[in-house]
Design a protein around this motif. Structure first.
Motif, short mmCIF file in Angstrom:
data_model
loop_
_atom_site.label_atom_id
_atom_site.label_comp_id
_atom_site.label_asym_id
_atom_site.label_seq_id
_atom_site.Cartn_x
_atom_site.Cartn_y
_atom_site.Cartn_z
N SER A 1 2.99 19.70 38.52
CA SER A 1 3.75 19.15 37.40
C SER A 1 4.46 17.86 37.79
O SER A 1 4.50 16.89 37.02
CB SER A 1 4.78 20.18 36.90
N ARG A 2 5.00 17.83 39.00
CA ARG A 2 5.67 16.61 39.47
C ARG A 2 4.69 15.46 39.59
O ARG A 2 4.98 14.33 39.13
CB ARG A 2 6.32 16.88 40.83
N ASP A 3 3.52 15.72 40.18
CA ASP A 3 2.53 14.66 40.34
C ASP A 3 2.05 14.16 38.97
O ASP A 3 1.85 12.94 38.77
CB ASP A 3 1.35 15.17 41.15
N SER A 4 1.87 15.09 38.02
CA SER A 4 1.42 14.69 36.69
C SER A 4 2.49 13.86 35.99
O SER A 4 2.19 12.84 35.35
CB SER A 4 1.09 15.94 35.86
N ALA A 5 3.77 14.28 36.13
CA ALA A 5 4.85 13.54 35.48
C ALA A 5 5.01 12.16 36.10
O ALA A 5 5.27 11.17 35.39
CB ALA A 5 6.16 14.33 35.59
N ARG A 6 4.85 12.06 37.40
CA ARG A 6 4.95 10.75 38.06
C ARG A 6 3.80 9.83 37.62
O ARG A 6 3.99 8.63 37.41
CB ARG A 6 4.93 10.92 39.58
N LEU B 1 2.17 9.99 34.77
CA LEU B 1 2.42 9.59 33.39
C LEU B 1 3.49 8.50 33.33
O LEU B 1 3.37 7.53 32.56
CB LEU B 1 2.84 10.80 32.57
N LEU B 2 4.56 8.64 34.14
CA LEU B 2 5.61 7.63 34.16
C LEU B 2 5.06 6.29 34.63
O LEU B 2 5.40 5.23 34.06
CB LEU B 2 6.75 8.09 35.07
N ASP B 3 4.19 6.32 35.64
CA ASP B 3 3.62 5.07 36.15
C ASP B 3 2.77 4.38 35.07
O ASP B 3 2.86 3.16 34.88
CB ASP B 3 2.78 5.37 37.39
N ARG B 4 1.98 5.15 34.33
CA ARG B 4 1.16 4.56 33.27
C ARG B 4 2.03 4.01 32.14
O ARG B 4 1.76 2.93 31.61
CB ARG B 4 0.18 5.61 32.71
N ASN B 5 3.09 4.74 31.81
CA ASN B 5 3.97 4.27 30.74
C ASN B 5 4.74 3.02 31.14
O ASN B 5 5.01 2.14 30.30
CB ASN B 5 4.94 5.37 30.33
N GLU B 6 5.10 2.93 32.41
CA GLU B 6 5.81 1.73 32.87
C GLU B 6 4.89 0.50 32.77
O GLU B 6 5.34 -0.58 32.35
CB GLU B 6 6.30 1.93 34.30
N ARG B 7 3.63 0.69 33.14
CA ARG B 7 2.69 -0.44 33.03
C ARG B 7 2.44 -0.80 31.57
O ARG B 7 2.37 -1.98 31.19
CB ARG B 7 1.38 -0.11 33.73
N ALA B 8 2.33 0.24 30.72
CA ALA B 8 2.11 -0.03 29.29
C ALA B 8 3.32 -0.68 28.66
O ALA B 8 3.20 -1.57 27.80
CB ALA B 8 1.77 1.29 28.58
N ALA C 1 9.37 9.67 29.36
CA ALA C 1 8.57 9.89 30.57
C ALA C 1 9.46 9.93 31.80
O ALA C 1 9.22 10.71 32.74
CB ALA C 1 7.52 8.80 30.70
N ARG C 2 10.48 9.09 31.83
CA ARG C 2 11.40 9.09 32.96
C ARG C 2 12.17 10.41 33.05
O ARG C 2 12.35 10.99 34.13
CB ARG C 2 12.37 7.93 32.84
N VAL C 3 12.64 10.88 31.89
CA VAL C 3 13.36 12.17 31.87
C VAL C 3 12.45 13.29 32.33
O VAL C 3 12.85 14.17 33.11
CB VAL C 3 13.92 12.44 30.45
N ALA C 4 11.20 13.29 31.86
CA ALA C 4 10.25 14.33 32.26
C ALA C 4 9.97 14.27 33.76
O ALA C 4 9.88 15.31 34.42
CB ALA C 4 8.96 14.18 31.46
N ALA C 5 9.82 13.06 34.31
CA ALA C 5 9.56 12.93 35.74
C ALA C 5 10.76 13.39 36.56
O ALA C 5 10.60 14.07 37.59
CB ALA C 5 9.23 11.48 36.08
N PHE C 6 11.97 13.05 36.10
CA PHE C 6 13.17 13.49 36.81
C PHE C 6 13.28 15.01 36.78
O PHE C 6 13.61 15.65 37.79
CB PHE C 6 14.41 12.85 36.17
N SER C 7 13.02 15.62 35.63
CA SER C 7 13.09 17.08 35.51
C SER C 7 12.04 17.76 36.40
O SER C 7 12.31 18.77 37.04
CB SER C 7 12.89 17.49 34.05
N ALA C 8 10.84 17.18 36.44
CA ALA C 8 9.78 17.76 37.28
C ALA C 8 10.14 17.65 38.75
O ALA C 8 9.89 18.58 39.54
CB ALA C 8 8.46 17.05 37.00
N ASP C 9 10.73 16.52 39.17
CA ASP C 9 11.17 16.36 40.55
C ASP C 9 12.23 17.41 40.90
O ASP C 9 12.19 18.03 41.97
CB ASP C 9 11.75 14.96 40.77
N ASP C 10 13.19 17.59 40.00
CA ASP C 10 14.27 18.54 40.25
C ASP C 10 13.74 19.97 40.34
O ASP C 10 14.15 20.74 41.22
CB ASP C 10 15.31 18.43 39.13
N THR C 11 12.81 20.33 39.47
CA THR C 11 12.22 21.67 39.51
C THR C 11 11.48 21.90 40.81
O THR C 11 11.61 22.96 41.46
CB THR C 11 11.26 21.87 38.32
N TYR C 12 10.71 20.89 41.22
CA TYR C 12 9.96 21.04 42.48
C TYR C 12 10.91 21.14 43.68
O TYR C 12 10.72 22.00 44.55
CB TYR C 12 9.02 19.85 42.66
#
Length: 445
Positions: A182-187, A189-196, A210-221
């Protein structure tokens, strides 16, 4: 004179000698035995609630092997076993008879017609110690049995705690694996959204989401990974292993549902060794009350006196001394011992009450975990099929990659919920086993 010297030498030959045993001050004292020694000592452990098992640290360990290794090698249990030797020594001391007392004296006539030395001697016996010997030994035996039962309870609890850590590690490993995906997927997605977003293709709120989702995934992991490290360290500590000792665990088998709490409480009252230890402690206190009552009677002492006075007269006769029970009569000690007995009885009743409440709470926890597990399983096949279909559609270009990853994330969330529910269920079942003091195999069906 020679006879006296020989007798003195014989008495001294039975005396103990002092040999200092200093504490180890070097780090080698903390080193544990090699794996082969641990495996041999664990294989020699025999407890009625442990299945015979061979230990091989190079292979994955099952729950029975983990429990056996904990009993054999836990350092706290080793210290308790050493303390048990103190109780055994107290039983030995309570059975010993007191040594007689001997006194001898001589005085010279300073002036007067008599010219001989006035020589006197006395041999004394403590008759009160003989009167209370049986009750003192009875109390010491009960205290020794209490120590033995407390040690058995500590072994049971330590083995159970090691099994709890093992089932916790198995589920946490699965949770960490899912959380990492989940963390890798959220990261990603965040990278693609930042480029877009840099190209102006998406709005800022999507990037923030996307940033909130990546932060939450990092915290869960990170939380799951830290919990796994803590559980692994706790298990090694319970097993008496070094922090860097490699340790593999075998898959945990399914644990069947428990019988009603009322049946389990009957097992606990019968089989829990901590309750049996409290009963032995109460028996020891009964002996203490009995001894206090005996001590209210006169303390008898018998002395055999012999004397030769300065005129050459030989005098021989016994003497008896005792305490007159007029005011004290040991009433203070009797009151203290009786109050202590009443306190121990209340403590035993409180432990029974707490045992019943703990079993009911654990049984309710099992039912809750089962419901959580059922809720997590409900519809998981449909979610899994939808995630697989979404990935296939995304690979064909019929669906956005973000939608496919969202479907896969929903599946991982449900799988994490299932693993957490399974962890709670396994831990509650082992806790229920600990509370009953009885292996699950002996529970009523």
């Amino acid at each position: 004179m020679r006879i006296a010297i020989v007798a003195a030498m014989l008495m001294l030959s039975g005396c103990a000698t002092y040999v200092p045993v200093p504490l180890a001050s070097d780090s080698n004292a903390l080193e544990k035995p090699v794996a082969s020694v641990l495996e041999q000592s664990a294989s020699a452990v025999e407890r009625p609630w442990l299945k015979p098992v061979s230990i091989d640290l190079s292979k994955p360990l099952g729950l029975d092997a983990i429990a056996t290794l904990a009993v054999a090698n836990n350092p706290d249990l080793a210290a308790l076993r050493a303390r048990r030797g103190v109780a055994q020594a107290q039983v030995f001391a309570a059975g010993l008879l007191p040594d007689p007392t001997f006194s001898i004296g001589a005085s010279k006539v300073a002036s007067g017609p008599d010219t001989m030395l006035d020589v006197s001697g006395a041999l004394g016996f403590d008759l009160n110690a003989l009167r209370t010997r049986a009750v003192r030994r009875q109390g010491a035996v009960a205290q020794g049995e209490q120590v033995r039962l407390d040690l058995a309870w500590a072994e049971w609890q330590t083995a159970g705690q090691a099994k709890i850590q093992a089932v916790r590690i198995e589920q946490l490993q699965q949770i960490v694996s899912l959380a990492k995906k989940s963390r890798d997927s959220a990261r990603s997605l965040l990278d693609r959204n930042e480029r877009a977003s840099a190209r102006g293709d998406i709005a800022g709120d999507r990037l923030q989401a996307a940033r909130v989702a990546a932060f939450s995934a990092d915290d869960t992991y990170n939380t799951a990974a830290q919990s796994l490290v803590t559980a692994q360290g706790d298990l090694r500590r319970l097993l008496g292993l070094r922090p860097d000792q490699p340790l593999a665990l075998a898959p945990i088998p399914d644990i069947a549902s428990p019988p009603p709490a009322s049946a389990l409480f009957g097992l606990a009252e019968k089989n829990r060794t901590d309750l049996a230890a409290l009963r032995e402690g109460y028996a020891a206190q009964e002996a203490a009350v009995h001894k206090a009552v005996l001590d209210q009677f006169p303390n008898l002492g018998l002395t055999l006196n012999s004397q030769r006075d300065s005129a050459g007269n030989l005098l021989l006769g016994p003497a008896v001394d005792f305490t007159l029970p007029l005011w004290n009569r040991n009433r203070g000690t009797i009151a203290v011992e009786r109050a202590t007995r009443a306190a121990l009885k209340a403590e035993y009743q409180a432990r029974l009450f707490q045992t019943r409440a703990d079993i009911a709470a654990a049984e309710a926890g099992v039912r809750t975990a089962l419901q959580r597990k059922a809720d997590a399983l409900a519809g998981i096949d449909r979610i899994e099929h939808f995630a697989a279909a979404s990935r296939t559609a995304a690979d064909r270009g019929d669906l956005s990659l973000e939608a496919a990853e969202s479907a896969e994330q929903a599946l991982r969330d449900r799988q994490i919920q299932l693993a957490q529910a399974q962890q709670d269920y396994d831990e509650q079942m082992i806790a229920l086993e600990l509370l009953t003091g009885t292996p699950r195999e002996a529970w009523p069906q």
